[in-house]
Design an enzyme around this catalytic site. Structure first.
Site, PDB file in Angstrom:
ATOM      1  N   GLU A 148     -28.754  19.200 -35.842  1.00  0.00           N
ATOM      2  CA  GLU A 148     -27.114  19.722 -35.444  1.00  0.00           C
ATOM      3  C   GLU A 148     -26.195  19.549 -36.956  1.00  0.00           C
ATOM      4  O   GLU A 148     -25.978  18.402 -37.117  1.00  0.00           O
ATOM      5  CB  GLU A 148     -26.509  18.211 -34.736  1.00  0.00           C
ATOM      6  CG  GLU A 148     -27.279  18.010 -33.462  1.00  0.00           C
ATOM      7  CD  GLU A 148     -27.977  19.001 -32.411  1.00  0.00           C
ATOM      8  OE1 GLU A 148     -26.316  19.936 -32.065  1.00  0.00           O
ATOM      9  OE2 GLU A 148     -28.595  19.946 -31.515  1.00  0.00           O
ATOM     10  N   CYS A 166     -17.060  18.299 -35.958  1.00  0.00           N
ATOM     11  CA  CYS A 166     -18.221  19.496 -35.668  1.00  0.00           C
ATOM     12  C   CYS A 166     -18.358  20.558 -34.580  1.00  0.00           C
ATOM     13  O   CYS A 166     -18.119  21.940 -35.665  1.00  0.00           O
ATOM     14  CB  CYS A 166     -19.572  19.251 -35.275  1.00  0.00           C
ATOM     15  SG  CYS A 166     -19.746  18.382 -33.404  1.00  0.00           S
TER      16      CYS A 166
HETATM   17  P1  NAD Z   1     -24.792  15.629 -45.103  1.00  0.00           P
HETATM   18  O1  NAD Z   1     -26.217  16.782 -44.479  1.00  0.00           O
HETATM   19  O2  NAD Z   1     -24.562  15.784 -46.589  1.00  0.00           O
HETATM   20  O3  NAD Z   1     -25.661  14.376 -44.633  1.00  0.00           O
HETATM   21  C1  NAD Z   1     -26.113  13.349 -43.536  1.00  0.00           C
HETATM   22  C2  NAD Z   1     -26.810  13.126 -43.418  1.00  0.00           C
HETATM   23  O4  NAD Z   1     -28.155  12.901 -44.201  1.00  0.00           O
HETATM   24  C3  NAD Z   1     -26.886  11.754 -44.502  1.00  0.00           C
HETATM   25  O5  NAD Z   1     -27.088   9.868 -43.969  1.00  0.00           O
HETATM   26  C4  NAD Z   1     -27.462  11.276 -45.766  1.00  0.00           C
HETATM   27  O6  NAD Z   1     -27.150  10.600 -46.195  1.00  0.00           O
HETATM   28  C5  NAD Z   1     -29.300  12.294 -44.870  1.00  0.00           C
HETATM   29  N1  NAD Z   1     -29.570  13.046 -46.625  1.00  0.00           N
HETATM   30  C6  NAD Z   1     -29.093  13.262 -47.231  1.00  0.00           C
HETATM   31  N2  NAD Z   1     -30.077  14.375 -47.942  1.00  0.00           N
HETATM   32  C7  NAD Z   1     -31.322  14.466 -47.310  1.00  0.00           C
HETATM   33  C8  NAD Z   1     -32.415  14.537 -46.780  1.00  0.00           C
HETATM   34  N3  NAD Z   1     -32.738  15.410 -48.398  1.00  0.00           N
HETATM   35  N4  NAD Z   1     -32.984  14.269 -46.462  1.00  0.00           N
HETATM   36  C9  NAD Z   1     -33.362  13.499 -45.749  1.00  0.00           C
HETATM   37  N5  NAD Z   1     -31.625  12.810 -45.302  1.00  0.00           N
HETATM   38  C10 NAD Z   1     -31.249  13.507 -45.924  1.00  0.00           C
HETATM   39  O7  NAD Z   1     -23.875  16.397 -44.151  1.00  0.00           O
HETATM   40  P2  NAD Z   1     -22.859  14.807 -43.921  1.00  0.00           P
HETATM   41  O8  NAD Z   1     -21.528  15.434 -45.130  1.00  0.00           O
HETATM   42  O9  NAD Z   1     -23.483  13.346 -43.865  1.00  0.00           O
HETATM   43  O10 NAD Z   1     -22.362  15.803 -42.130  1.00  0.00           O
HETATM   44  C11 NAD Z   1     -21.574  16.240 -42.189  1.00  0.00           C
HETATM   45  C12 NAD Z   1     -21.796  17.654 -41.723  1.00  0.00           C
HETATM   46  O11 NAD Z   1     -22.479  17.102 -40.410  1.00  0.00           O
HETATM   47  C13 NAD Z   1     -20.878  18.688 -41.613  1.00  0.00           C
HETATM   48  O12 NAD Z   1     -21.579  20.214 -41.372  1.00  0.00           O
HETATM   49  C14 NAD Z   1     -20.733  18.596 -39.810  1.00  0.00           C
HETATM   50  O13 NAD Z   1     -20.044  20.352 -38.841  1.00  0.00           O
HETATM   51  C15 NAD Z   1     -21.867  18.292 -39.472  1.00  0.00           C
HETATM   52  N6  NAD Z   1     -22.054  17.472 -38.376  1.00  0.00           N
HETATM   53  C16 NAD Z   1     -22.979  18.077 -36.872  1.00  0.00           C
HETATM   54  C17 NAD Z   1     -22.666  18.088 -35.988  1.00  0.00           C
HETATM   55  C18 NAD Z   1     -23.757  18.798 -34.820  1.00  0.00           C
HETATM   56  O14 NAD Z   1     -23.573  18.044 -33.475  1.00  0.00           O
HETATM   57  N7  NAD Z   1     -23.596  19.959 -34.894  1.00  0.00           N
HETATM   58  C19 NAD Z   1     -21.488  16.495 -35.499  1.00  0.00           C
HETATM   59  C20 NAD Z   1     -21.513  15.792 -36.630  1.00  0.00           C
HETATM   60  C21 NAD Z   1     -21.538  16.360 -38.159  1.00  0.00           C
END
Ligand code: NAD
Length: 514
Positions: free
Chosen positions: A247, A281
Site C-alpha cells: 500500500e 494516503c
Molecule cells: P517508508 O517507506 O519510508 O517507511 C515505511 C516503513 O518501512 C517504516 O516502518 C520503515 O522503517 C520501514 N522500512 C524502511 N526501509 C525498509 C526496508 N528496506 N525493508 C523493510 N522495511 C523498511 O514510508 P513512510 O515515510 O514511513 O510512509 C509514508 C508513505 O506511506 C507515503 O508515501 C504514503 O503515501 C504511504 N502510505 C500509504 C498508505 C496506503 O494505504 N496506500 C497509507 C499510509 C501511508
C-alpha cells in the site's frame, strides 16, 4: 532539526535513536531498534503462539477482538495522547483516524469473520458436479510480517493486525521509527484484552529492522509506506516467493466540474488536503477546477485556508497540526520552492508558521501551476493545494491520469451519474464522487493502488481472506476414478458422448454445459 537522530549503540550493539516531539522539538524518548536476532526470536515466538491461536474457532477469536475494542474505547484518551505526543496531530484527527477508525474496523471484521472465513461447499462445474464435491477451507497463513508508516501510527498497525489475527495468524509488526510508541501501544492493549502472548508483537526499529523482518521466517508481508521501500520489499519477497501486499503513495487528483456544489467542493478540497497535516494516503494532492467556477473556487479555498487554526494552543479547536517528520517537511518545502521559482503564485501559506516553534507548515494554496512542477508529479504529503484550471472533461481526465501514481481521487458534480462515469475513466485504485473519500477508512471497500501506488488490495470483502490460504478439498463421490485407468476405446467414446451431450444438446447445455 531532526525528529529522530542516531545515538550511540547499546552495549549489546543494538542501534539507538533519540526521538523528539514535532510540537516542542524537545526529546520525548529513546528507541532501541530490534536487531536481526530480536526479529527472528519474535517470529519464532509468533509461530509457536499461532498454533493454539489458529486452532481456536472463529467465534472465539471474534470474542477476543470485541474485548480489544472495549479496551481501546476505555483507553481512548491514552491512544490520542500517545499519537499526539509523537505526531503533533490535532485531537480531532487523532480521535477520528486512530480511535474511531480502529473500532470501526474491528466491528466490521468481527461481523465479516464468520461470513468470509468459515468452510463452505461449492458446486463443481458441469458434469463434474455429479462426481465431486468441493469444500473450501480458509487456513491461516501462519506468521504475518506487517510493516507500517508514521502517518497513521495506531490505525495502520491495528487494521492489518486485527485482520491477520482474526484469520488465525499471529503477527509481528514493525512500527515506524518516527512513531514507535503508538505502534507499541497496540501490542499492550492486545495483551490487556487477553489476546495470548506472542499472537501480536510489535517491534520497533529502523528500516534495517523492517528489512530483517522481510527476511525472517514469515509467511506474508503486509507493507504500507513509500514506493521506494515498497520496491525493495517486493524484490526480497520475489526472491523468497513470499506473498505480499504493498500500500504505497499517491498523487490524488480532485476534479471539480462547473456544476459542483461549490461550498462542499471547497470544503472537501481544503479539508481533504490538510487533514492529518496532509499526511494522508488518500489526501488531495492536485486540484483541477472547471473554468466557469475557477476564480470563485480559488477565492473561497484561499479564504478557508487562511482561516485554519494551527497549533496546540487551540486545544480541541486546532484544525491543522504539526508536520510529523522533518524529512517530510523538507519535501514539502522543496516542492513549494520549485513551484515558486517556476512561476506559481502562492495565495495562502507557502511557509513555516512563524508563530510556532515546532514543525508547523501553513495551509498552502497555489495557482499558476504547470503539470511538470514537482508539486504536480511527486507525492507532497503535506497541506499544499495546487489548483489548476481546465475547460473540458477530457482535458481533466487526461491531466488526472498523467501520473505515475494511481491510489485514489475524486470528482465533484451535482450530476452523480456523470460523476461516476468520469470516475471510471481515471486510472487509479479507487475514486469518490462528492466526497474526499477516506477510502482506506471505509472497511467494506477493497483498497489498493494501481501503477506505482501498490500491489494487491486490502480491506473489503476479501480483506480477511487476504490473510488466509484458500484450500480446496475435492471429495470424489464414486471412488474418483471417472476417467482413470485402464484407458480403452469405451472410455474414450464415453467422453465424446458426454461432451457432445453437454455442449451440443440443448438439454445437456441447460443441465451441465452452460
Ligand atoms: P517508508 O517507506 O519510508 O517507511 C515505511 C516503513 O518501512 C517504516 O516502518 C520503515 O522503517 C520501514 N522500512 C524502511 N526501509 C525498509 C526496508 N528496506 N525493508 C523493510 N522495511 C523498511 O514510508 P513512510 O515515510 O514511513 O510512509 C509514508 C508513505 O506511506 C507515503 O508515501 C504514503 O503515501 C504511504 N502510505 C500509504 C498508505 C496506503 O494505504 N496506500 C497509507 C499510509 C501511508
Amino acid at each position: 532539526m531532526a525528529i529522530f537522530e542516531r545515538i550511540e549503540e547499546t552495549a549489546e550493539g543494538r542501534r539507538r535513536l533519540l526521538l523528539k516531539s514535532p510540537v516542542t522539538l524537545e526529546p520525548i524518548g529513546e528507541l532501541v531498534c530490534a536487531s536481526e536476532a530480536d526479529v527472528n526470536a519474535a517470529v519464532a515466538k509468533a509461530r509457536q503462539a499461532q498454533k493454539a491461536w489458529g486452532a481456536k474457532s472463529i467465534d472465539e477469536r471474534v470474542q477476543y477482538l470485541l474485548k480489544l475494542r472495549e479496551v481501546i474505547l476505555a483507553e481512548q484518551d491514552r491512544v490520542v495522547e500517545t499519537v499526539i505526543r509523537e505526531t503533533g496531530k490535532p485531537m480531532q484527527d487523532a480521535l477520528t483516524f486512530e480511535v474511531y477508525a480502529v473500532c470501526d474496523f474491528i466491528s466490521y471484521w468481527c461481523k465479516q469473520a464468520k461470513k468470509t472465513l468459515q468452510d463452505e461447499v461449492i458446486r463443481a462445474p458441469g458434469i463434474m458436479s455429479l462426481m465431486k464435491k468441493v469444500h473450501l477451507t480458509y487456513r491461516p497463513m501462519g506468521v504475518i510480517g506487517v510493516i507500517t508508516p508514521w502517518n497513521g501510527p495506531f490505525v495502520l498497525t491495528a487494521n492489518p493486525g486485527v485482520q491477520a489475527i482474526l484469520a488465525g495468524n499471529s503477527v509481528v509488526i514493525k512500527g515506524s521509527e518516527v512513531t514507535p510508541y503508538s505502534a507499541k501501544l497496540f501490542e499492550e492493549l492486545c495483551l490487556k484484552a487477553g489476546i495470548p502472548e506472542g499472537v501480536v508483537q510489535v517491534l520497533n526499529g529502523d528500516g534495517q529492522t523492517g528489512a530483517d523482518l522481510t527476511r525472517a521466517d514469515v509467511n506474508k508481508i503486509s507493507f504500507t509506506g513509500s514506493v521506494a521501500t515498497g520496491k525493495k520489499i517486493a524484490a526480497v519477497c520475489a526472491d523468497r516467493l513470499l506473498p505480499y501486499t504493498l500500500e504505497l503513495g499517491g498523487k490524488d487528483a480532485m476534479i471539480v466540474l462547473a456544476d459542483a456544489d461549490l461550498d462542499a467542493a471547497v470544503h472537501g478540497a481544503v479539508w481533504g488536503g490538510c487533514v492529518n497535516t496532509g499526511h494522508f494516503c488518500c489526501g488531495i494532492e492536485r486540484i483541477y477546477v472547471q473554468a466557469p467556477i475557477y476564480d470563485e473556487f480559488v477565492r473561497r479555498a484561499t479564504a478557508m485556508a487562511k482561516a485554519i487554526r494551527q497549533g496546540q494552543q487551540h486545544g480541541v479547536n486546532e484544525d491543522l497540526g504539526a508536520v510529523f517528520w522533518d524529512r517530510q517537511l523538507a519535501i514539502m518545502e522543496a516542492h513549494v520552492e520549485d513551484a515558486k521559482k517556476r512561476g506559481a503564485k502562492i495565495l495562502a501559506g507557502g511557509r513555516r508558521n512563524p508563530e510556532l516553534k515546532g514543525l508547523y507548515y501553513e495551509a498552502t494554496v497555489m495557482v499558476d501551476v504547470k503539470e511538470d512542477f514537482d508539486v504536480m508529479t511527486q507525492e507532497t504529503f503535506g497541506p499544499i493545494l495546487p489548483i489548476v484550471k481546465f475547460d473540458t472533461i477530457d482535458e481533466a481526465v487526461e491531466k488526472a491520469n498523467n501520473s505515475v501514481y494511481g491510489l485514489h481521487g475524486s470528482v465533484w458534480t451535482k450530476d452523480v451519474k456523470k460523476g461516476i462515469e468520469i470516475a471510471k475513466r481515471i486510472e487509479t485504485g479507487s475514486m469518490a464522487v462528492n466526497d474526499i473519500g477516506m477510502m482506506y477508512g471505509v472497511a467494506c471497500a477493497p483498497f489498493g493502488g494501481v501503477k506505482e501506488s501498490g500491489v494487491g488490495s486490502v480491506n473489503g470483502q476479501n480483506g480477511l481472506r487476504g490473510y488466509s490460504h484458500v484450500m480446496p478439498i475435492v471429495v470424489g463421490r464414486y471412488g474418483g476414478a471417472d476417467t482413470g485407468y485402464p484407458h480403452d476405446e469405451k472410455k474414450f467414446n464415453q467422453m465424446k458422448t458426454i461432451m457432445n451431450f453437454m455442449w451440443k444438446n440443448p438439454i445437456g447445455r441447460f443441465l451441465f454445459g452452460g
